[in-house]
Write a protein that holds these residues in place. Sequence first.
Motif, PDB file in Angstrom:
ATOM      1  N   ALA A   1       0.853  -1.207   0.000  1.00  0.00           N
ATOM      2  CA  ALA A   1       0.000   0.000   0.000  1.00  0.00           C
ATOM      3  C   ALA A   1       0.882   1.249   0.000  1.00  0.00           C
ATOM      4  CB  ALA A   1      -0.904   0.006   1.230  1.00  0.00           C
ATOM      5  N   GLU A   2       0.444   2.272  -0.754  1.00  0.00           N
ATOM      6  CA  GLU A   2       1.179   3.550  -0.734  1.00  0.00           C
ATOM      7  C   GLU A   2       0.716   4.404   0.442  1.00  0.00           C
ATOM      8  OE1 GLU A   2       0.643   5.132  -4.925  1.00  0.00           O
ATOM      9  OE2 GLU A   2      -0.157   3.091  -4.994  1.00  0.00           O
ATOM     10  N   ILE A   3      -0.558   4.223   0.792  1.00  0.00           N
ATOM     11  CA  ILE A   3      -1.162   4.987   1.894  1.00  0.00           C
ATOM     12  C   ILE A   3      -1.898   4.000   2.792  1.00  0.00           C
ATOM     13  CG2 ILE A   3      -2.790   6.857   2.475  1.00  0.00           C
ATOM     14  CD1 ILE A   3      -1.109   8.084   0.383  1.00  0.00           C
ATOM     15  N   VAL A   4      -1.775   4.184   4.116  1.00  0.00           N
ATOM     16  CA  VAL A   4      -2.542   3.365   5.064  1.00  0.00           C
ATOM     17  C   VAL A   4      -3.376   4.314   5.923  1.00  0.00           C
ATOM     18  CG1 VAL A   4      -2.449   1.693   6.956  1.00  0.00           C
ATOM     19  CG2 VAL A   4      -0.691   1.640   5.162  1.00  0.00           C
ATOM     20  N   ILE A   5      -4.668   4.003   6.084  1.00  0.00           N
ATOM     21  CA  ILE A   5      -5.553   4.849   6.903  1.00  0.00           C
ATOM     22  C   ILE A   5      -6.137   3.995   8.025  1.00  0.00           C
ATOM     23  CG2 ILE A   5      -7.652   6.265   6.916  1.00  0.00           C
ATOM     24  CD1 ILE A   5      -7.149   6.834   3.940  1.00  0.00           C
ATOM     25  N   SER A   6      -6.140   4.526   9.256  1.00  0.00           N
ATOM     26  CA  SER A   6      -6.814   3.820  10.357  1.00  0.00           C
ATOM     27  C   SER A   6      -7.972   4.666  10.879  1.00  0.00           C
ATOM     28  CB  SER A   6      -5.825   3.488  11.482  1.00  0.00           C
ATOM     29  OG  SER A   6      -5.162   4.650  11.941  1.00  0.00           O
ATOM     30  N   MET A   7      -9.076   3.985  11.243  1.00  0.00           N
ATOM     31  CA  MET A   7     -10.257   4.664  11.805  1.00  0.00           C
ATOM     32  C   MET A   7     -10.798   3.772  12.920  1.00  0.00           C
ATOM     33  SD  MET A   7     -11.826   7.372  11.743  1.00  0.00           S
ATOM     34  CE  MET A   7     -13.259   8.386  11.713  1.00  0.00           C
ATOM     35  N   LEU A   8     -10.259   3.964  14.132  1.00  0.00           N
ATOM     36  CA  LEU A   8     -10.449   3.019  15.233  1.00  0.00           C
ATOM     37  C   LEU A   8     -11.002   3.721  16.471  1.00  0.00           C
ATOM     38  CD1 LEU A   8      -7.017   1.283  14.584  1.00  0.00           C
ATOM     39  CD2 LEU A   8      -9.281   0.325  14.069  1.00  0.00           C
ATOM     40  N   PRO A   9     -11.509   2.943  17.448  1.00  0.00           N
ATOM     41  CA  PRO A   9     -12.193   3.580  18.578  1.00  0.00           C
ATOM     42  C   PRO A   9     -11.309   4.475  19.454  1.00  0.00           C
ATOM     43  CG  PRO A   9     -12.835   1.263  18.412  1.00  0.00           C
ATOM     44  CD  PRO A   9     -11.711   1.469  17.438  1.00  0.00           C
ATOM     45  N   GLN A  10     -10.167   3.951  19.927  1.00  0.00           N
ATOM     46  CA  GLN A  10      -9.394   4.703  20.926  1.00  0.00           C
ATOM     47  C   GLN A  10      -7.894   4.585  20.692  1.00  0.00           C
ATOM     48  OE1 GLN A  10     -10.585   3.749  24.967  1.00  0.00           O
ATOM     49  NE2 GLN A  10     -12.711   3.531  24.328  1.00  0.00           N
ATOM     50  N   GLY A  11      -7.130   5.374  21.487  1.00  0.00           N
ATOM     51  CA  GLY A  11      -5.682   5.417  21.335  1.00  0.00           C
ATOM     52  C   GLY A  11      -5.025   4.046  21.413  1.00  0.00           C
ATOM     53  N   ARG A  12      -5.480   3.207  22.348  1.00  0.00           N
ATOM     54  CA  ARG A  12      -4.824   1.890  22.497  1.00  0.00           C
ATOM     55  C   ARG A  12      -5.045   1.032  21.252  1.00  0.00           C
ATOM     56  NH1 ARG A  12      -9.056  -1.569  24.639  1.00  0.00           N
ATOM     57  NH2 ARG A  12     -10.779  -0.223  25.243  1.00  0.00           N
ATOM     58  N   HIS A  13      -6.216   1.167  20.601  1.00  0.00           N
ATOM     59  CA  HIS A  13      -6.458   0.403  19.370  1.00  0.00           C
ATOM     60  C   HIS A  13      -5.529   0.891  18.259  1.00  0.00           C
ATOM     61  CE1 HIS A  13     -10.464   0.403  21.468  1.00  0.00           C
ATOM     62  NE2 HIS A  13     -10.220  -0.888  21.367  1.00  0.00           N
ATOM     63  N   VAL A  14      -5.339   2.212  18.216  1.00  0.00           N
ATOM     64  CA  VAL A  14      -4.483   2.794  17.169  1.00  0.00           C
ATOM     65  C   VAL A  14      -3.038   2.336  17.360  1.00  0.00           C
ATOM     66  CG1 VAL A  14      -3.572   4.959  16.212  1.00  0.00           C
ATOM     67  CG2 VAL A  14      -6.004   4.771  16.826  1.00  0.00           C
ATOM     68  N   LEU A  15      -2.547   2.372  18.607  1.00  0.00           N
ATOM     69  CA  LEU A  15      -1.146   1.979  18.843  1.00  0.00           C
ATOM     70  C   LEU A  15      -0.932   0.498  18.518  1.00  0.00           C
ATOM     71  CD1 LEU A  15      -0.331   4.049  22.057  1.00  0.00           C
ATOM     72  CD2 LEU A  15       0.341   4.520  19.698  1.00  0.00           C
ATOM     73  N   THR A  16      -1.924  -0.340  18.849  1.00  0.00           N
ATOM     74  CA  THR A  16      -1.810  -1.779  18.510  1.00  0.00           C
ATOM     75  C   THR A  16      -1.788  -1.955  16.992  1.00  0.00           C
ATOM     76  OG1 THR A  16      -3.065  -2.343  20.481  1.00  0.00           O
ATOM     77  CG2 THR A  16      -2.916  -4.053  18.814  1.00  0.00           C
ATOM     78  N   ALA A  17      -2.741  -1.304  16.316  1.00  0.00           N
ATOM     79  CA  ALA A  17      -2.834  -1.464  14.852  1.00  0.00           C
ATOM     80  C   ALA A  17      -1.592  -0.901  14.159  1.00  0.00           C
ATOM     81  CB  ALA A  17      -4.096  -0.778  14.328  1.00  0.00           C
ATOM     82  N   TRP A  18      -1.115   0.264  14.626  1.00  0.00           N
ATOM     83  CA  TRP A  18       0.059   0.875  13.980  1.00  0.00           C
ATOM     84  C   TRP A  18       1.314   0.021  14.190  1.00  0.00           C
ATOM     85  CZ3 TRP A  18       1.109   6.575  12.688  1.00  0.00           C
ATOM     86  CH2 TRP A  18      -0.025   7.148  12.093  1.00  0.00           C
ATOM     87  N   THR A  19       1.398  -0.695  15.331  1.00  0.00           N
ATOM     88  CA  THR A  19       2.534  -1.595  15.545  1.00  0.00           C
ATOM     89  C   THR A  19       2.549  -2.651  14.436  1.00  0.00           C
ATOM     90  OG1 THR A  19       2.382  -1.241  17.919  1.00  0.00           O
ATOM     91  CG2 THR A  19       3.613  -3.181  17.208  1.00  0.00           C
ATOM     92  N   ASP A  20       1.371  -3.235  14.167  1.00  0.00           N
ATOM     93  CA  ASP A  20       1.265  -4.245  13.090  1.00  0.00           C
ATOM     94  C   ASP A  20       1.507  -3.614  11.713  1.00  0.00           C
ATOM     95  OD1 ASP A  20       0.638  -6.087  14.981  1.00  0.00           O
ATOM     96  OD2 ASP A  20      -1.532  -6.085  14.604  1.00  0.00           O
ATOM     97  N   ILE A  21       0.909  -2.453  11.496  1.00  0.00           N
ATOM     98  CA  ILE A  21       1.025  -1.778  10.190  1.00  0.00           C
ATOM     99  C   ILE A  21       2.497  -1.501   9.869  1.00  0.00           C
ATOM    100  CG2 ILE A  21       0.626   0.440   8.994  1.00  0.00           C
ATOM    101  CD1 ILE A  21      -2.090   0.580  10.586  1.00  0.00           C
ATOM    102  N   LEU A  22       3.195  -0.928  10.858  1.00  0.00           N
ATOM    103  CA  LEU A  22       4.570  -0.456  10.590  1.00  0.00           C
ATOM    104  C   LEU A  22       5.565  -1.607  10.433  1.00  0.00           C
ATOM    105  CD1 LEU A  22       4.407   2.630  12.955  1.00  0.00           C
ATOM    106  CD2 LEU A  22       4.555   2.692  10.459  1.00  0.00           C
TER     107      LEU A  22
END
Length: 293
Positions: A58-79
């Motif tokens: 992917a050239e761009i990744v977008i996240s739309m999640l409930p809270q900060g902890r969900h974002v940090l978990t998802a971004w760990t996997d994404i990155l």
Amino acid sequence: MARIAFIGLGNMGGPMAANLVKAGHEVLGFDLAASVLKAAEASGVKPASHVSQAVKDAEIVISMLPQGRHVLTAWTDILQSTAQDTLVIDCSTIDVESSRKAHEMAKAAGCLSLDAPVSGGTGGASAGTLTFMAGGSDEAFLKGKPILEAMGKKIVHCGEAGAGQAAKICNNMILGISMVGVCEAFVLAEKLGLSHQALFDVASTSSGQCWSINTYCPVPGPVPTSPANNGYKPGFAAALMLKDLKLSQEAALASGASTPMGAEAAQLFALFEKQGNGGRDFSAIIEMFREKA
Ligand code: NAD
């Protein structure tokens, strides 16, 4: 057209991803809930079985999640799975501290990043008319802007990392406080024998005017499109207003800002939610003031 990964396809993410598909982008989606992923597939999103599968290439990744902890978990996997220079954008409403941490993680992985929370609700997400408040470098903003334009009508660069979240929670603290003030004024008017329409006609055109009265009037009648005319069906749910007010109070505590009215509004919406009103529109809080009176 870009290859975009979209993580979190719920009430907001689903229609936002659908608008990216409509704009001609290739969108790969992932959500922990299978039913949500299936619904997104119907609007042209290609379902992935894991975050890593969605974000690979992917050239761009977008996240739309409930809270900060969900974002940090998802971004760990994404990155862990993205190439360097990928732009990662978080559109969730989260605390400024988690947002800044996510930016640091992206920088360490050699990726560009933006926090870009939205206002406009599910209606704006479906219509593609959201307002985006973005924080991050000029380079990240210039790359992200054309993508955000497929989902919104106003894209504002608010400053460096976390500035979008800061703008969002400051704006919504104003909204929570102003709605409480407008509701109190209508309850006082009722006690004084002043009609809703008379108060609206005066306040909406004089110094009391604000979005909470002019556009979102909490009593039925003066503004036919406001949720008060529809049994207080959201609109903007009281639980989401409470979430944003809590974020504003966390940020006030962490930064040393004095926000006594924000604190009061947070307490009032907490009480309103406790009484079982979290799923109703936030302007229904007028009923709590009537009961108290
Ligand atoms: P939602 O609960 O409908 O959707 C969130 C989705 O994220 C869910 O489908 C959930 O399964 C998924 N999810 C959670 N963790 C995940 C993970 N690790 N990987 C993949 N998927 C995951 O919430 P929503 O209403 O779409 O709101 C999303 C964000 O937008 C929130 O931060 C909210 O505060 C903000 N927001 C909402 C509105 C609104 O009106 N709903 C308006 C403005 C901003």
